[in-house]
Design a protein around this motif. Structure first.
Motif, PDB file in Angstrom:
ATOM      1  N   PHE A 160       0.783  -1.099  -0.081  1.00  0.00           N
ATOM      2  CA  PHE A 160       0.085   0.096   0.010  1.00  0.00           C
ATOM      3  C   PHE A 160       0.975   1.223   0.143  1.00  0.00           C
ATOM      4  N   PRO A 161       1.448   1.438  -0.881  1.00  0.00           N
ATOM      5  CA  PRO A 161       2.506   2.564  -0.952  1.00  0.00           C
ATOM      6  C   PRO A 161       1.679   3.938  -1.069  1.00  0.00           C
ATOM      7  N   ALA A 162       1.895   4.855  -0.457  1.00  0.00           N
ATOM      8  CA  ALA A 162       1.162   6.204  -0.412  1.00  0.00           C
ATOM      9  C   ALA A 162       1.453   7.039  -1.709  1.00  0.00           C
ATOM     10  N   GLU A 163       0.848   6.658  -2.759  1.00  0.00           N
ATOM     11  CA  GLU A 163       1.108   7.376  -3.964  1.00  0.00           C
ATOM     12  C   GLU A 163       0.348   8.662  -3.962  1.00  0.00           C
ATOM     13  N   VAL A 164      -0.542   8.763  -3.516  1.00  0.00           N
ATOM     14  CA  VAL A 164      -1.557  10.113  -3.555  1.00  0.00           C
ATOM     15  C   VAL A 164      -1.599  10.623  -2.232  1.00  0.00           C
ATOM     16  N   SER A 165      -1.876   9.887  -1.218  1.00  0.00           N
ATOM     17  CA  SER A 165      -2.025  10.450   0.208  1.00  0.00           C
ATOM     18  C   SER A 165      -1.805   9.341   1.214  1.00  0.00           C
ATOM     19  N   ALA A 166      -1.168   9.700   2.143  1.00  0.00           N
ATOM     20  CA  ALA A 166      -1.045   8.603   3.443  1.00  0.00           C
ATOM     21  C   ALA A 166      -2.190   8.703   4.233  1.00  0.00           C
ATOM     22  N   LEU A 167      -2.543   7.517   4.893  1.00  0.00           N
ATOM     23  CA  LEU A 167      -3.440   7.358   5.841  1.00  0.00           C
ATOM     24  C   LEU A 167      -3.655   8.173   6.993  1.00  0.00           C
ATOM     25  N   GLU A 168      -2.653   8.711   7.458  1.00  0.00           N
ATOM     26  CA  GLU A 168      -2.564   9.756   8.483  1.00  0.00           C
ATOM     27  C   GLU A 168      -2.824  11.133   8.014  1.00  0.00           C
ATOM     28  N   THR A 169      -2.692  11.408   6.837  1.00  0.00           N
ATOM     29  CA  THR A 169      -3.223  12.708   6.340  1.00  0.00           C
ATOM     30  C   THR A 169      -4.569  12.638   6.077  1.00  0.00           C
TER      31      THR A 169
ATOM     32  N   HIS B 172       0.311   1.530  10.344  1.00  0.00           N
ATOM     33  CA  HIS B 172       0.323   1.923   8.915  1.00  0.00           C
ATOM     34  C   HIS B 172      -0.084   3.216   8.399  1.00  0.00           C
ATOM     35  N   GLY B 173       0.098   4.249   9.229  1.00  0.00           N
ATOM     36  CA  GLY B 173      -0.161   5.562   9.005  1.00  0.00           C
ATOM     37  C   GLY B 173       0.662   6.206   7.776  1.00  0.00           C
ATOM     38  N   GLY B 174       1.652   5.838   7.301  1.00  0.00           N
ATOM     39  CA  GLY B 174       2.303   6.227   6.087  1.00  0.00           C
ATOM     40  C   GLY B 174       2.013   5.386   4.879  1.00  0.00           C
ATOM     41  N   GLU B 175       1.021   4.410   4.801  1.00  0.00           N
ATOM     42  CA  GLU B 175       0.358   3.670   3.752  1.00  0.00           C
ATOM     43  C   GLU B 175      -0.720   4.583   3.381  1.00  0.00           C
ATOM     44  N   GLN B 176      -1.288   4.023   2.123  1.00  0.00           N
ATOM     45  CA  GLN B 176      -2.354   4.626   1.409  1.00  0.00           C
ATOM     46  C   GLN B 176      -3.691   3.998   1.921  1.00  0.00           C
ATOM     47  N   TYR B 177      -4.702   4.596   1.691  1.00  0.00           N
ATOM     48  CA  TYR B 177      -6.167   4.246   2.269  1.00  0.00           C
ATOM     49  C   TYR B 177      -6.447   3.084   2.065  1.00  0.00           C
ATOM     50  N   PRO B 178      -6.365   2.010   1.056  1.00  0.00           N
ATOM     51  CA  PRO B 178      -6.819   0.758   0.923  1.00  0.00           C
ATOM     52  C   PRO B 178      -6.324  -0.146   2.220  1.00  0.00           C
ATOM     53  N   VAL B 179      -5.003   0.257   2.723  1.00  0.00           N
ATOM     54  CA  VAL B 179      -4.497  -0.445   3.854  1.00  0.00           C
ATOM     55  C   VAL B 179      -5.718  -0.602   5.046  1.00  0.00           C
TER      56      VAL B 179
END
Length: 294
Positions: free
Chosen positions: A230-239, A276-283
């Protein structure tokens, strides 16, 4: 050679949906036999050319395939489980709503009695039956589906999902989850904007645009879920979680119910706490995939 529209069909269960199913077969030219506990529900269909069978047994014998559209799976067992009902060689297509476990159990039950069985789900309202907008899902033995696909096509857009009889039910509830989630999100936004005098009709086109954009993300997000990366290509989950907090705060500030955004943020917070805060929403699939412990 018999053409498709000559194939006789039977419909058991004549609620609004059952009546629509039988009506679509009649309109397509199929000799159609119907049965219902309350026989008056067949009156309009009989006037349109359907045959009302006096018993369930006779209804089953009349069609090359039988569509079941009854209250629940227990009603199916009560109707077809009587000692005088012969199912050997019968093609049953059960479009009754229920769980995937019930569908699998029903398939085993029918097969033990010598019947061919497909389970199905209707993703449409009764007035849409017989049009391409009516999506009818089927699961079970593929050879049985293919043998009757042309006949089933009278009902709408028919789709085969796989050999597992429970797949149609699972797709059904997955579709409902999607539908209600989209509608609930729209209602949340509508409630917020109404506090500023913006009516629902004004907001609806903007909401449609947002929903269409988000829908375009799904294939890419699906690749992340299926790969487990789940690389944060658009936005990280913490954002995203900070934006969720803003939604909660705004809802509470203007006096709008904040239960839904609080629930979503609670799931995000648990995922962030798990690293998982630095990963992308689908996580968040990991939160959706496990039951709550409390």
């Amino acid at each position: 050679m018999t053409n498709n529209t000559d194939k006789p069909v039977t419909v058991i269960g004549l609620g609004l949906m059952g009546q629509a199913l039988a009506g679509a077969f009649l309109k397509a030219g199929h000799p159609t036999t119907v049965w219902n506990r309350t026989t008056s529900k067949a009156d309009q269909l009989v006037a349109g050319g359907a045959r009302l069978a006096p018993t369930v047994g006779e209804a089953l014998k009349a069609g090359s395939l039988t569509i079941l559209c009854v209250t629940d799976y227990q009603a199916m067992y009560e109707l077809l489980g009587a000692s005088d009902i012969e199912l050997d060689g019968t093609m049953l297509i059960n479009l009754t709503s229920g769980s995937s476990a019930q569908a699998r159990e029903a398939a085993h039950w029918a097969e033990r009695r010598g019947a061919h069985y497909l389970d199905g789900a209707i993703m449409a309202i009764p007035p849409a039956i017989g049009t391409a907008e009516a999506v009818i899902l089927h699961s079970g033995p593929q050879k049985d589906f293919e043998a009757h696909r042309p006949t089933l096509g009278a009902l709408g857009t028919v789709t085969y999902l796989g050999a597992d009889p429970g797949l149609a039910s699972l797709y059904d509830v997955a579709g409902l989850a999607m539908m209600w989630s989209v509608l609930n999100a729209w209602l949340q936004g509508t409630a917020l904007l109404r506090t500023a005098g913006v009516d629902a009709a004004t907001y609806a086109p903007f909401a449609q645009q947002i929903a269409a954009v988000v829908a375009e993300w799904l294939p890419g997000y699906a690749e992340q879920i299926d790969s487990g990366s789940f690389p944060a290509e658009v936005s990280a989950l913490e954002t995203d979680a900070r934006a969720m907090a803003h939604l909660v705060e705004e809802s509470e500030a203007v006096g709008v119910n904040a239960e839904l955004p609080k629930l979503i943020k609670a799931m995000a917070d648990r995922s962030i706490a798990a690293g998982h805060g630095g990963e992308q929403y689908p996580v968040l699939i990991e939160e959706f995939a496990k039951p709550r412990s409390d």
